[in-house]
Design a protein around this motif. Structure first.
Motif, PDB file in Angstrom:
ATOM      1  N   LYS A   1      -1.827  27.078  64.300  1.00 35.23           N
ATOM      2  CA  LYS A   1      -2.919  26.438  63.571  1.00 35.23           C
ATOM      3  C   LYS A   1      -3.193  27.193  62.271  1.00 35.23           C
ATOM      4  O   LYS A   1      -3.284  28.422  62.249  1.00 35.23           O
ATOM      5  CB  LYS A   1      -4.193  26.412  64.419  1.00 35.23           C
ATOM      6  CG  LYS A   1      -5.336  25.650  63.755  1.00 35.23           C
ATOM      7  CD  LYS A   1      -6.564  25.576  64.648  1.00 35.23           C
ATOM      8  CE  LYS A   1      -7.670  24.794  63.956  1.00 35.23           C
ATOM      9  NZ  LYS A   1      -8.893  24.698  64.786  1.00 35.23           N
TER      10      LYS A   1
ATOM     11  N   VAL B   1      -0.667  22.392  68.003  1.00 35.41           N
ATOM     12  CA  VAL B   1      -0.554  21.156  68.771  1.00 35.41           C
ATOM     13  C   VAL B   1      -1.889  20.759  69.371  1.00 35.41           C
ATOM     14  O   VAL B   1      -2.763  21.588  69.618  1.00 35.41           O
ATOM     15  CB  VAL B   1       0.506  21.286  69.888  1.00 35.41           C
ATOM     16  CG1 VAL B   1       1.879  21.536  69.309  1.00 35.41           C
ATOM     17  CG2 VAL B   1       0.124  22.380  70.873  1.00 35.41           C
ATOM     18  N   ASP B   2      -2.027  19.460  69.602  1.00 38.47           N
ATOM     19  CA  ASP B   2      -3.223  18.875  70.185  1.00 38.47           C
ATOM     20  C   ASP B   2      -2.826  18.260  71.523  1.00 38.47           C
ATOM     21  O   ASP B   2      -1.966  17.370  71.574  1.00 38.47           O
ATOM     22  CB  ASP B   2      -3.786  17.803  69.238  1.00 38.47           C
ATOM     23  CG  ASP B   2      -5.139  17.261  69.683  1.00 38.47           C
ATOM     24  OD1 ASP B   2      -5.348  17.119  70.898  1.00 38.47           O
ATOM     25  OD2 ASP B   2      -5.959  16.933  68.810  1.00 38.47           O
ATOM     26  N   VAL B   3      -3.428  18.741  72.600  1.00 40.29           N
ATOM     27  CA  VAL B   3      -3.066  18.266  73.940  1.00 40.29           C
ATOM     28  C   VAL B   3      -3.218  16.755  74.057  1.00 40.29           C
ATOM     29  O   VAL B   3      -2.430  16.083  74.728  1.00 40.29           O
ATOM     30  CB  VAL B   3      -3.931  18.996  75.000  1.00 40.29           C
ATOM     31  CG1 VAL B   3      -3.890  18.264  76.333  1.00 40.29           C
ATOM     32  CG2 VAL B   3      -3.444  20.420  75.181  1.00 40.29           C
TER      33      VAL B   3
ATOM     34  N   ASP C   1      -4.381  25.354  72.645  1.00 40.76           N
ATOM     35  CA  ASP C   1      -4.058  24.353  71.630  1.00 40.76           C
ATOM     36  C   ASP C   1      -5.045  24.484  70.475  1.00 40.76           C
ATOM     37  O   ASP C   1      -5.917  25.364  70.476  1.00 40.76           O
ATOM     38  CB  ASP C   1      -4.011  22.947  72.233  1.00 40.76           C
ATOM     39  CG  ASP C   1      -5.371  22.268  72.299  1.00 40.76           C
ATOM     40  OD1 ASP C   1      -6.406  22.963  72.336  1.00 40.76           O
ATOM     41  OD2 ASP C   1      -5.409  21.011  72.320  1.00 40.76           O
ATOM     42  N   ARG C   2      -4.948  23.627  69.498  1.00 44.57           N
ATOM     43  CA  ARG C   2      -5.761  23.752  68.290  1.00 44.57           C
ATOM     44  C   ARG C   2      -7.261  23.600  68.582  1.00 44.57           C
ATOM     45  O   ARG C   2      -8.108  24.076  67.834  1.00 44.57           O
ATOM     46  CB  ARG C   2      -5.325  22.745  67.231  1.00 44.57           C
ATOM     47  CG  ARG C   2      -5.532  21.301  67.588  1.00 44.57           C
ATOM     48  CD  ARG C   2      -4.980  20.350  66.499  1.00 44.57           C
ATOM     49  NE  ARG C   2      -5.593  20.580  65.199  1.00 44.57           N
ATOM     50  CZ  ARG C   2      -5.006  21.218  64.195  1.00 44.57           C
ATOM     51  NH1 ARG C   2      -3.780  21.694  64.326  1.00 44.57           N
ATOM     52  NH2 ARG C   2      -5.624  21.376  63.044  1.00 44.57           N
TER      53      ARG C   2
ATOM     54  N   ALA D   1       3.572  20.593  77.550  1.00 41.93           N
ATOM     55  CA  ALA D   1       3.980  21.317  76.343  1.00 41.93           C
ATOM     56  C   ALA D   1       5.058  22.342  76.673  1.00 41.93           C
ATOM     57  O   ALA D   1       5.150  23.393  76.029  1.00 41.93           O
ATOM     58  CB  ALA D   1       2.781  21.994  75.698  1.00 41.93           C
TER      59      ALA D   1
ATOM     60  N   LEU E   1      -3.341  26.484  77.386  1.00 41.82           N
ATOM     61  CA  LEU E   1      -1.946  26.121  77.618  1.00 41.82           C
ATOM     62  C   LEU E   1      -1.224  27.142  78.490  1.00 41.82           C
ATOM     63  O   LEU E   1      -0.285  26.792  79.210  1.00 41.82           O
ATOM     64  CB  LEU E   1      -1.211  25.987  76.278  1.00 41.82           C
ATOM     65  CG  LEU E   1      -1.700  24.893  75.334  1.00 41.82           C
ATOM     66  CD1 LEU E   1      -0.980  24.994  73.992  1.00 41.82           C
ATOM     67  CD2 LEU E   1      -1.493  23.520  75.937  1.00 41.82           C
TER      68      LEU E   1
ATOM     69  N   ARG F   1      -3.598  30.690  69.069  1.00 42.44           N
ATOM     70  CA  ARG F   1      -3.980  29.286  68.881  1.00 42.44           C
ATOM     71  C   ARG F   1      -2.843  28.525  68.196  1.00 42.44           C
ATOM     72  O   ARG F   1      -2.442  28.861  67.085  1.00 42.44           O
ATOM     73  CB  ARG F   1      -5.256  29.187  68.054  1.00 42.44           C
ATOM     74  CG  ARG F   1      -5.860  27.778  68.008  1.00 42.44           C
ATOM     75  CD  ARG F   1      -7.178  27.782  67.242  1.00 42.44           C
ATOM     76  NE  ARG F   1      -8.188  28.566  67.915  1.00 42.44           N
ATOM     77  CZ  ARG F   1      -9.061  28.076  68.804  1.00 42.44           C
ATOM     78  NH1 ARG F   1      -9.021  26.789  69.114  1.00 42.44           N
ATOM     79  NH2 ARG F   1      -9.960  28.862  69.362  1.00 42.44           N
TER      80      ARG F   1
ATOM     81  N   GLN G   1      -0.228  15.194  72.651  1.00 43.96           N
ATOM     82  CA  GLN G   1       0.902  15.461  73.548  1.00 43.96           C
ATOM     83  C   GLN G   1       0.963  14.418  74.663  1.00 43.96           C
ATOM     84  O   GLN G   1       2.041  13.931  75.016  1.00 43.96           O
ATOM     85  CB  GLN G   1       0.770  16.858  74.153  1.00 43.96           C
ATOM     86  CG  GLN G   1       1.002  18.012  73.198  1.00 43.96           C
ATOM     87  CD  GLN G   1       2.464  18.201  72.844  1.00 43.96           C
ATOM     88  OE1 GLN G   1       2.870  18.014  71.688  1.00 43.96           O
ATOM     89  NE2 GLN G   1       3.270  18.568  73.805  1.00 43.96           N
TER      90      GLN G   1
ATOM     91  N   GLN H   1      -1.309  22.950  81.804  1.00 47.53           N
ATOM     92  CA  GLN H   1      -0.886  21.612  81.386  1.00 47.53           C
ATOM     93  C   GLN H   1       0.479  21.222  81.947  1.00 47.53           C
ATOM     94  O   GLN H   1       0.986  20.142  81.639  1.00 47.53           O
ATOM     95  CB  GLN H   1      -0.863  21.522  79.854  1.00 47.53           C
ATOM     96  CG  GLN H   1      -2.175  21.904  79.187  1.00 47.53           C
ATOM     97  CD  GLN H   1      -3.350  21.066  79.640  1.00 47.53           C
ATOM     98  OE1 GLN H   1      -3.204  19.867  79.903  1.00 47.53           O
ATOM     99  NE2 GLN H   1      -4.526  21.669  79.732  1.00 47.53           N
TER     100      GLN H   1
END
Length: 604
Positions: A441, A225-227, A96-97, A189, A102, A222, A230, A185
């Motif tokens: 990103k 999205v930000d976990v 993620d970012r 996602a 992920l 990368r 999410q 995760q």
């Protein structure tokens, strides 16, 4: 001295003392030339034999080492080559970012057999199914009795499974080292990342879109999205589905300054380690991504674009008023407002009260050709720009006639995906520059591509109108203290096939915060919600989409570092004030507000 001739092969007896112990001379042994030649040949043969044995045992040892290290064994040439590729081309990680993992790859062992070396196929099947009960005994028996030299039995065994199979000691079985894709995760996602198959090929989402990149580069991919976001999105969408007995929901969060998608969730979702097969019914298919693949009539959220178009054209001013007292008849159809009023309304009131009639009157000032051009400018006539293969095509009228212009003005007669809508709303509120939405990103936020779609002044006006909808209109339940939320609700009948479905609707909310200095768009869509006691039986955007978005904003605001403000401070009130300066025609009457609406039962 007596001469004695010996003919010997392979032994040299010459030499030694000339006299024995008693001083008497020992017989002298002389080897003739034929014996000498034979001895030389014997030496050469011995050296050759020793070399041959050395090479042979060395080759066997090398094979044993290879088998021990790489789980190797006798394979068909094509399979051996494939196995080598699998081992050397590891898929890169997806993060993620913030670098949270992920997707990654782990080395595993896959079980295969050479049926020609299986001594008793039935016994082998019986033993294997005791440690691998998921195997189909009928299919396995047929494979082990076949004339093939290579058959897969099970791919990607766990270490425990591998050890249990190894202990069986069945001749003809062996292991091949492979890779298994792991998604730490889980479901979180799934629609964004997608998944890959047993042969390590991407089959959905980012895994499929960047299959070559993930195979050829060691650098992690990368995403934007930000976990953390999410988690918030998924929790609130699942809550909405449960509370309103809906069949599904979708939600997105986008940075309006960069186009980065910070959160994207579609429910129901799935476990990427064991993805279900696709189904014919997309509404209940866990693999169906409502954010990108689903296209819907968006209802009154489209009034954001209709109002921006009218103001940008210069033919409609904020203070202009329109007659909204009578329904509009088109052929045998009658277009009316959900809550009719008996007075003229200015642009601010039309937007705040979500008047269909007023929206049509504004669109008529622009015309169908200009409307189509504006929708194209917003990117609503082509596929969304996101980097996943699961993207739906908009459903647009052809030809684009006056009747289409009327229905599109209030969000019917044209279907787009939530990804389309979020990207366009971001461009409307961020100063008028639409940035292409992305799931990657941005490495350099100062070099973000963008296209101007409206003027900065029109953008500022639209922010104020969207804030007005939250403070005085249909989206009061989206308001969050400290975050100056603006937005527009939407409720539309659901289209299936060639017509609308009875008692099935899409309830949504498109919001922006902080409205005085927009940074993020939050979108929520709930598919076929049902009203309940708490909502007085209503299941519209104002009752379903708005409060869900409000709950999301309240939680992600601090995570995104948005500094809270006093919504009721004079500075905020002044910055968000709408001054249309319109005066209703003399004699116009204002309709009483229904009791249900006073309790919050807005149309949208």
């Amino acid at each position: 001295m007596t001469d004695i001739n010996y003919s010997l092969t392979g032994f040299d007896l010459a030499g030694g003392d000339r006299y024995g112990q008693g001083g008497r001379p020992e017989p002298r042994i002389r080897v003739n030339s034929r014996a000498s030649t034979a001895l030389a040949m014997g030496k050469s043969r011995l050296v050759v034999m020793m070399a041959a044995f050395t090479v042979g045992f060395g080759a066997v040892g090398a094979k044993l080492v290879d088998a021990t290290v790489s789980f190797g064994g006798a394979k068909e040439p094509s399979v051996a080559r494939a196995a080598t590729r699998t081992m050397t081309n590891s898929r890169a990680d997806i993060v993620d970012r913030n670098g949270v993992l992920l997707a990654t790859s782990l080395h595993t062992a896959s079980l295969f057999a050479d049926p020609k070396l299986i001594l008793d196929a039935r016994e082998a099947v019986q033993q294997l199914t005791t440690v691998l009960p998921e195997l189909d005994p009928v299919t396995l028996l047929a494979d082990l009795k076949s004339d093939k030299r290579f058959v897969w039995i099970k791919r990607n065994l766990s270490p425990r499974q591998q050890q249990e199979v190894f202990r069986l000691g069945i001749p003809g079985l062996n292991f091949q080292r492979e890779e298994r894709r792991v998604y730490p995760q889980g479901n979180l996602a799934a629609h964004v990342v997608g998944f890959s198959g047993v042969d390590n090929n991407g089959l959905m989402g980012i895994e499929q879109a960047f299959d070559t990149r993930l195979k050829e580069s060691d650098e992690p991919l990368r995403l934007s999205v930000d976990v953390r976001l999410q988690h918030v999105l998924r929790k609130e969408l699942v809550n909405a589905v449960d509370e309103f007995n809906a069949i599904g929901a979708a939600g997105m969060v986008m940075d309006v300054k960069t186009g980065e998608i910070l959160g994207m969730v579609s429910v129901p979702d799935f476990d990427p380690h064991a993805p279900p097969p696709p189904t014919q019914e997309q509404d209940t298919d866990p693999r169906f991504n409502r954010n990108t693949l689903g296209v819907y009539e968006m209802g009154s959220t489209f009034k954001i674009f209709n109002t921006a178009m009218a103001l940008e054209s210069g033919r409609v001013r904020l203070q202009d008023s329109f007659d909204t007292t009578r329904p509009i008849k088109i052929g045998r159809f009658l277009i009316k407002d959900y809550h009719p009023v008996n007075h003229w309304m200015d642009v601010a009131d039309i937007f705040k009260e979500s008047s269909n009639i007023g929206s049509i009157k504004m669109a008529e000032q622009v015309g169908p050709n200009a409307q189509k051009e504006f929708m194209g400018r917003l990117g609503l006539l082509r596929q969304a720009s996101l980097e996943v293969p699961e993207r739906g095509w908009p459903m647009i009228p052809n030809p684009w006639r006056e009747v289409n212009m009327m229905t599109i003005s209030f969000g019917h007669g044209m279907s787009v995906s939530p990804a389309h809508l979020v990207q366009a709303v971001g461009g409307v509120v961020n100063g008028g520059i639409m940035h292409p939405a992305t799931l990657l990103k941005r490495e350099n936020p100062n070099e973000v591509p963008g296209t101007r779609i409206i003027s900065e002044q029109t953008s500022i006006t639209m922010r104020k109108l969207m804030r007005l909808v939250v403070t005085e209109g249909t989206a009061s339940k989206a308001d969050v203290p400290g975050y100056v939320v603006g937005g527009k609700t939407g409720t539309s009948d659901k289209v299936k096939g060639r017509g609308y479905v009875t008692n099935a609707r899409i309830s949504s909310f498109a919001g922006v915060f902080p409205a005085n200095d927009p940074r993020y768009v939050v979108y929520v869509l709930v598919d076929e919600p049902k009203g309940n006691k708490r909502t007085f039986g209503f299941a519209t955007g104002g009752w379903v989409g708005a409060p869900t978005a409000g709950a999301i904003i309240a939680q992600i605001g601090p995570l995104l570092g948005v500094k809270p403000q006093d919504n009721n401070s004079p500075e905020i009130i002044q910055a968000m004030a709408v001054h249309p300066g319109a005066v209703a025609p003399q004699g116009a009457q204002v309709a009483a507000v229904p009791a249900a609406l006073q309790a919050g039962g807005e149309e949208d």
